[in-house]
Write a protein that holds these residues in place. Structure first.
Motif, PDB file in Angstrom:
ATOM      1  N   ARG A 115       5.724   5.004   6.900  1.00 38.20           N
ATOM      2  CA  ARG A 115       4.552   5.603   7.542  1.00 38.20           C
ATOM      3  C   ARG A 115       3.643   6.276   6.509  1.00 38.20           C
ATOM      4  N   ARG A 116       4.237   6.928   5.532  1.00 41.19           N
ATOM      5  CA  ARG A 116       3.466   7.628   4.501  1.00 41.19           C
ATOM      6  C   ARG A 116       4.165   7.394   3.169  1.00 41.19           C
ATOM      7  N   VAL A 117       3.373   7.057   2.141  1.00 47.03           N
ATOM      8  CA  VAL A 117       3.995   6.744   0.861  1.00 47.03           C
ATOM      9  C   VAL A 117       3.027   7.059  -0.272  1.00 47.03           C
ATOM     10  N   SER A 118       3.591   7.456  -1.406  1.00 48.37           N
ATOM     11  CA  SER A 118       2.817   7.694  -2.614  1.00 48.37           C
ATOM     12  C   SER A 118       3.351   6.776  -3.699  1.00 48.37           C
ATOM     13  N   LEU A 119       2.453   6.014  -4.328  1.00 52.26           N
ATOM     14  CA  LEU A 119       2.853   5.002  -5.306  1.00 52.26           C
ATOM     15  C   LEU A 119       2.352   5.351  -6.694  1.00 52.26           C
ATOM     16  N   ASP A 120       3.218   5.164  -7.670  1.00 52.52           N
ATOM     17  CA  ASP A 120       2.836   5.273  -9.071  1.00 52.52           C
ATOM     18  C   ASP A 120       2.518   3.870  -9.553  1.00 52.52           C
ATOM     19  N   LEU A 158       5.981  -2.313   5.852  1.00 50.12           N
ATOM     20  CA  LEU A 158       4.714  -1.774   5.377  1.00 50.12           C
ATOM     21  C   LEU A 158       3.548  -1.977   6.340  1.00 50.12           C
ATOM     22  N   SER A 159       3.786  -2.647   7.448  1.00 54.37           N
ATOM     23  CA  SER A 159       2.670  -3.000   8.332  1.00 54.37           C
ATOM     24  C   SER A 159       2.059  -1.794   9.032  1.00 54.37           C
ATOM     25  N   ARG A 160       2.765  -0.669   9.098  1.00 56.21           N
ATOM     26  CA  ARG A 160       2.276   0.490   9.857  1.00 56.21           C
ATOM     27  C   ARG A 160       2.028   1.717   8.966  1.00 56.21           C
ATOM     28  N   VAL A 161       1.754   1.504   7.685  1.00 60.00           N
ATOM     29  CA  VAL A 161       1.492   2.630   6.787  1.00 60.00           C
ATOM     30  C   VAL A 161       0.263   3.392   7.252  1.00 60.00           C
ATOM     31  N   ARG A 162       0.400   4.723   7.365  1.00 62.88           N
ATOM     32  CA  ARG A 162      -0.693   5.590   7.812  1.00 62.88           C
ATOM     33  C   ARG A 162      -1.319   6.366   6.662  1.00 62.88           C
ATOM     34  N   SER A 163      -0.536   6.629   5.650  1.00 62.04           N
ATOM     35  CA  SER A 163      -1.002   7.461   4.543  1.00 62.04           C
ATOM     36  C   SER A 163      -0.549   6.837   3.236  1.00 62.04           C
ATOM     37  N   LEU A 164      -1.487   6.652   2.309  1.00 58.40           N
ATOM     38  CA  LEU A 164      -1.190   5.949   1.064  1.00 58.40           C
ATOM     39  C   LEU A 164      -1.904   6.651  -0.079  1.00 58.40           C
ATOM     40  N   ALA A 165      -1.146   7.009  -1.116  1.00 59.35           N
ATOM     41  CA  ALA A 165      -1.722   7.633  -2.304  1.00 59.35           C
ATOM     42  C   ALA A 165      -1.311   6.838  -3.528  1.00 59.35           C
ATOM     43  N   PHE A 166      -2.241   6.690  -4.460  1.00 57.54           N
ATOM     44  CA  PHE A 166      -1.987   5.978  -5.709  1.00 57.54           C
ATOM     45  C   PHE A 166      -2.132   6.945  -6.882  1.00 57.54           C
ATOM     46  N   SER A 167      -1.379   6.672  -7.927  1.00 58.55           N
ATOM     47  CA  SER A 167      -1.637   7.311  -9.214  1.00 58.55           C
ATOM     48  C   SER A 167      -1.462   6.246 -10.286  1.00 58.55           C
ATOM     49  N   GLY A 168      -2.122   6.448 -11.418  1.00 61.33           N
ATOM     50  CA  GLY A 168      -1.981   5.484 -12.513  1.00 61.33           C
ATOM     51  C   GLY A 168      -3.119   4.485 -12.554  1.00 61.33           C
ATOM     52  N   ASP A 169      -2.758   3.221 -12.717  1.00 63.66           N
ATOM     53  CA  ASP A 169      -3.720   2.170 -13.003  1.00 63.66           C
ATOM     54  C   ASP A 169      -4.264   1.531 -11.724  1.00 63.66           C
ATOM     55  N   ALA A 170      -5.575   1.678 -11.504  1.00 61.22           N
ATOM     56  CA  ALA A 170      -6.195   1.114 -10.307  1.00 61.22           C
ATOM     57  C   ALA A 170      -6.258  -0.401 -10.351  1.00 61.22           C
ATOM     58  N   GLY A 171      -6.048  -0.985 -11.521  1.00 61.72           N
ATOM     59  CA  GLY A 171      -6.071  -2.438 -11.619  1.00 61.72           C
ATOM     60  C   GLY A 171      -4.984  -3.102 -10.804  1.00 61.72           C
ATOM     61  N   ARG A 172      -3.962  -2.347 -10.425  1.00 62.06           N
ATOM     62  CA  ARG A 172      -2.864  -2.900  -9.639  1.00 62.06           C
ATOM     63  C   ARG A 172      -3.056  -2.687  -8.137  1.00 62.06           C
ATOM     64  N   ILE A 173      -4.167  -2.052  -7.746  1.00 62.92           N
ATOM     65  CA  ILE A 173      -4.421  -1.839  -6.325  1.00 62.92           C
ATOM     66  C   ILE A 173      -4.912  -3.145  -5.706  1.00 62.92           C
TER      67      ILE A 173
END
Length: 881
Positions: free
Chosen positions: A508-513, A551-566
């Motif tokens: 539901r909520r995840v933060s990715l490096d 992952l189909s119902r993710v509500r909150s997503l945060a990224f850190s690091g390299d935006a090229g992988r988004i």
């Protein structure tokens, strides 16, 4: 009067779902029965929400019901209209709800419902918001270890030396390391320095790049060299080793937990003969010993505090003065301290648990005594005692505050968390309940302060405000939060998205490096699968199906690091929160897919390379917060007529009259560019009073202020005086505007007025003394005369003063000069070596808590990189060189 939060850790989104369905009943009668079922279910869920569930059956049932409610809400929110087949789906939902209620009845779960262990109260304790700076130091009983370790680090030995501190979590290793690092930093004995935290889930690539950035921050183009972190880890090691092998360096590496991390770090730090030093902390003795490979390396074990130091720390951290302790509490405190076993973190959190008034102290202490084990219990251990103390502190939190506390795991545990970013995300997630007479921001800020008051987070400060600008979370507390959050499936750690640890429940909520290939690759795979571009060629259909399901119902997503992988994010159609702050290499074209996220409420783009927003983003009708600070973006596309924007944040945004007229829900607008190349003052004046909910306004005045409409400025100041503003920032303010500010008093409700003057003035203008509303002042002058000091000191509400001097310092501050409220002084002098400096007579600036000196003394010590500014305890004197 407070309403329930829309979303919380225990109840899920059932309140949000009920609110969403209520207005649908008129046109869709079948939703009325669904609403009735949900309300009945909510009553049963509420019986378990007030306290900690008594059994595993209850935990499983609550989790199943939460997931069911999330799925129903996801389906409802994406529906623009209902067909007959949709009515069948609603009947299926009703069947699921009835089945869940039947299970509750069948297994007699209501008999296990706990009694409420936390009355729903809010941050109205005995402390005001401004007590944080008056807190006593919590660094107790560590002077001898600090002195001993500094002796090892400062000796004349030319060989590389590693000093390793080990001890259980909560012994104060990080606090000691920061004290040592700060001492060495201020005295400038090493030209190249870095302080990094590793922790449990940190990417080593990210850690090494952070070391490289810190040691190279004084080098030209260092940041440009590492604007992206897509280099292979071996190349980063080579770069770091090559840079440091001819230099004397001091690197502090906090909280190393694996031998693999240790080996990678050692490969990157050269063993030269220049007197370099490495300071490490770890919970594992084996790791500390592995670091010590040379005869002169040092392994230091942290010991528990003795009885005297334990009591001193407890007394310093408790808000109730010792004179107010009853005899009964004095005896109880002895028993509690015995259970804490000299562990500083246990003592600090225990004091936070007892944070209320002296009248409530006996009740709280008895509650704590029952919750934690005695040292005479059969299964007593220090780690068990620490866990029980955290359990008791968590259980004592009001229900909405528990959700906000757990939400801290959405951020990295190794770095500071900015308060405004955190509170705005709390609001966007629906975790903050409505409170009569308060904005969501004010309630969220109160929650933040209460977590500090309860000693569950540590406040972080900088030189621009007297209040905390963020927080840090102790590693032991963060581990506790992760375990609690995992049980509730509230926040999913990014590390769990690695193939071998893929979560068994929906995310539901995840933060990715994005520096960690495994974390980023899983999301990329999902987004591609949803676009059907990999389905035909997939070699592992079972794994692909699992990725889609989770992952189909993710509500909150945060990224850190390299935006090229988004990846293209349009597949994540349930996203409410998307935080891309400080990601590197984020190109404008990558934002196109965000415009398809129709439920998006929060979009954080601060500190990215974005220069232009696509039209689709401004058409998002649910978007309430848009953060564009620290970007070069100056103009917005056309806004939706139905925009719900409440917070629009940028550095200098030119807003058209049409855009202003459409943003009727704004509570925060900062900073809008005012002048010929931005928004006209007359247009701002026309709209500012129409924004009745606007509480914070930031204005940056154009460099072309000479061509500004003076009459429009007068109208603007007049309207600001009638507004409900609580916070006003005037940035780049020209000298002629001061006369107008004197003539037009500002709003009565104004709590913060920050004035940043334009350019370098010959001297402090005497008109300043008439601006009694100023609380924060940034001003640069050629010289400071005696009358200027008195003019500044006469400001009755001034709490922060940043004074930049373009000459050698030569000023004296005495008690007669005023400064009765000043908490923070940041003094910068461009020239050194001449003049008497800055002198303080006894009794001057009686409320001063932090003094930041930025002096040009390069002959005496090396330049201090700004990027290494660390959070400071108070009272503090910090030198910027």
């Amino acid at each position: 009067m407070e309403g329930p939060p829309m979303v919380c850790y225990s109840m899920g989104s059932i309140n949000s779902l009920v609110e969403k369905i209520t207005p649908l009943m008129e046109n869709h009668p079948k939703t009325k029965k669904l609403l009735q079922d949900l309300k009945s279910l909510r009553v049963e869920m509420n019986k378990f929400a007030g306290g900690r569930a008594a059994g595993e059956q209850v935990n499983v049932w609550m989790k199943q019901v939460r997931e069911m409610v999330y799925d129903i809400e996801d389906w409802i929110y994406l529906k623009k209209d209902f067909s007959e087949s949709d009515m069948e789906e609603i009947e299926d939902f009703r069947d699921e709800i009835q089945e869940a209620r039947s299970r509750c009845l069948r297994y007699e779960l209501l008999k296990q419902a706990p009694t409420s262990d936390a009355e729903i109260v809010y941050s109205t304790g005995p402390r005001g918001r401004r007590l944080f700076l008056e807190e006593k130091t919590v660094f107790v009983g560590r002077d001898h270890p600090k002195s001993e370790l500094l002796g090892h680090l400062k000796d004349e030995q030319k060989d590389l030396k590693v000093v390793s501190i080990h001890g259980r979590g909560g012994h104060g290793k990080t606090a000691l390391a920061k004290e040592i690092y700060g001492d060495i930093y201020i005295k400038g004995q090493f030209e190249y320095k870095a302080f990094v935290s590793v922790g449990r889930n940190s990417s080593m690539k990210t850690t090494l790049i952070e070391i490289l950035r810190q040691v190279k921050s004084s080098e030209v183009d260092a940041c440009q060299t590492w604007s992206s972190n897509d280099e292979q880890i071996n190349e980063i090691i080579t770069e770091l080793w090559g840079f440091l092998h001819t230099k004397r360096y001091f690197i502090c590496i906090d909280d190393i937990r694996t031998a693999n991390d240790l080996e990678v770090i050692l490969c990157a730090l050269p063993d030269n003969d220049l007197g370099s030093r490495i300071l490490t902390t770890t919970r594992m003795k084996d790791i500390a010993i592995l670091f010590s490979r040379r005869p002169n390396d040092v392994v230091y074990e942290m010991m528990a505090l003795n009885e005297t130091d334990s009591k001193s720390l407890f007394r310093n951290c408790l808000y109730v003065q010792e004179e107010e302790w009853t005899d009964h509490f004095k005896e109880l405190s002895k028993e509690i301290l015995e259970v804490c076993g000299g562990l500083p973190l246990a003592i600090i959190v225990t004091a936070g648990f007892l944070w209320r008034t002296s009248a409530e102290l006996p009740l709280q202490s008895e509650k704590l005594k029952k919750a934690i084990p005695s040292e005479f219990d059969e299964f007593y251990s220090e780690s068990e005692a620490m866990r029980k103390i955290l359990d008791a502190s968590y259980a004592d939190l009001p229900q909405p505050l528990k959700s906000c506390f757990l939400y801290l795991t959405a951020f990295s545990g190794n770095y500071g968390i900015k308060k405004d970013r955190l509170v705005r995300r709390w609001v966007a997630e629906g975790l903050i309940p409505e409170r009569h007479g308060n904005s969501s921001w004010e309630t969220g800020e109160g929650y933040f302060d209460e977590l500090i008051g309860r000693r569950l987070i540590q406040p972080a400060f900088d030189g621009n405000d007297d209040q905390p600008i963020g927080c840090t979370v102790h590693g032991v507390v963060f581990d506790f939060l992760e375990s609690m959050s995992s049980k509730e499936n509230f926040i999913t750690p990014g590390a769990e998205l690695k193939s071998e640890l893929f979560p068994c429940e929906r995310v539901r909520r995840v933060s990715l490096d994005c520096g960690d290939e495994d974390e980023g690759d899983t999301l990329i795979t999902y987004c591609l699968l949803e676009k059907k571009s990999l389905v035909a060629s997939s070699c592992d259909e079972e794994k692909d199906d699992a990725i889609i399901l989770k992952l189909s119902r993710v509500r909150s997503l945060a990224f850190s690091g390299d935006a090229g992988r988004i990846p293209n994010l349009s597949a994540l159609k349930h996203l409410r929160v998307l935080d891309l702050e400080d990601t590197k290499g984020l190109a404008n074209e990558r934002l196109e897919s965000i415009g398809h996220l129709s439920l998006l409420r929060y979009l954080g783009l601060g500190g990215t390379d974005v220069t232009k927003l696509p039209q689709q983003i401004m058409a998002l009708e649910q978007l309430t917060t848009l953060d564009l600070r620290r970007t070069s973006l100056k103009r917005l596309p056309v806004l939706s007529r139905n925009t719900k924007l409440m917070s629009l944040l940028a550095d200098q945004l030119a807003i058209t009259p049409t855009q202003m007229s459409r943003m009727q829900n704004l509570e925060e607008l900062s900073k809008v560019l005012m002048g010929p190349d931005g928004s006209l003052a007359s247009e701002l004046a026309r709209h500012v009073n129409k924004l009745g909910s606007l509480r914070m306004l930031g204005i940056r005045i154009s460099h072309r202020h000479s061509a500004m409409d003076q009459q429009g400025v007068k109208h603007l100041l007049e309207d600001l005086g009638k507004s409900n503003l609580q916070s006003l920032l005037l940035d780049n303010c020209p000298l002629p505007l001061l006369d107008l500010l004197v003539d037009y008093p500002l709003a009565q409700n104004l709590q913060k007025f920050e004035l940043r003057m334009h350019g370098c003035l010959p001297q402090v203008p005497q008109e300043i003394a008439s601006l009694i509303a100023i609380t924060h002042l940034h001003i640069k002058v050629e010289a400071v005369e005696e009358q200027a000091v008195r003019a500044l000191g006469s400001l009755p509400n001034l709490v922060v003063l940043r004074l930049d001097l373009n000459s050698s310092p030569s000023m004296t501050v005495s008690p007669k000069d005023g400064f009765q409220c000043l908490k923070v002084l940041w003094f910068n002098s461009q020239y050194g070596g001449v003049g008497k400096g800055i002198q303080f007579e006894a009794g001057a600036m009686p409320q001063l808590r932090r003094l930041w000196l930025e002096l040009n003394v390069q002959r005496l010590m090396p330049r201090r990189p700004r990027s290494e500014n660390k959070y400071l305890r108070t009272p503090t004197i910090q030198y910027w060189n």
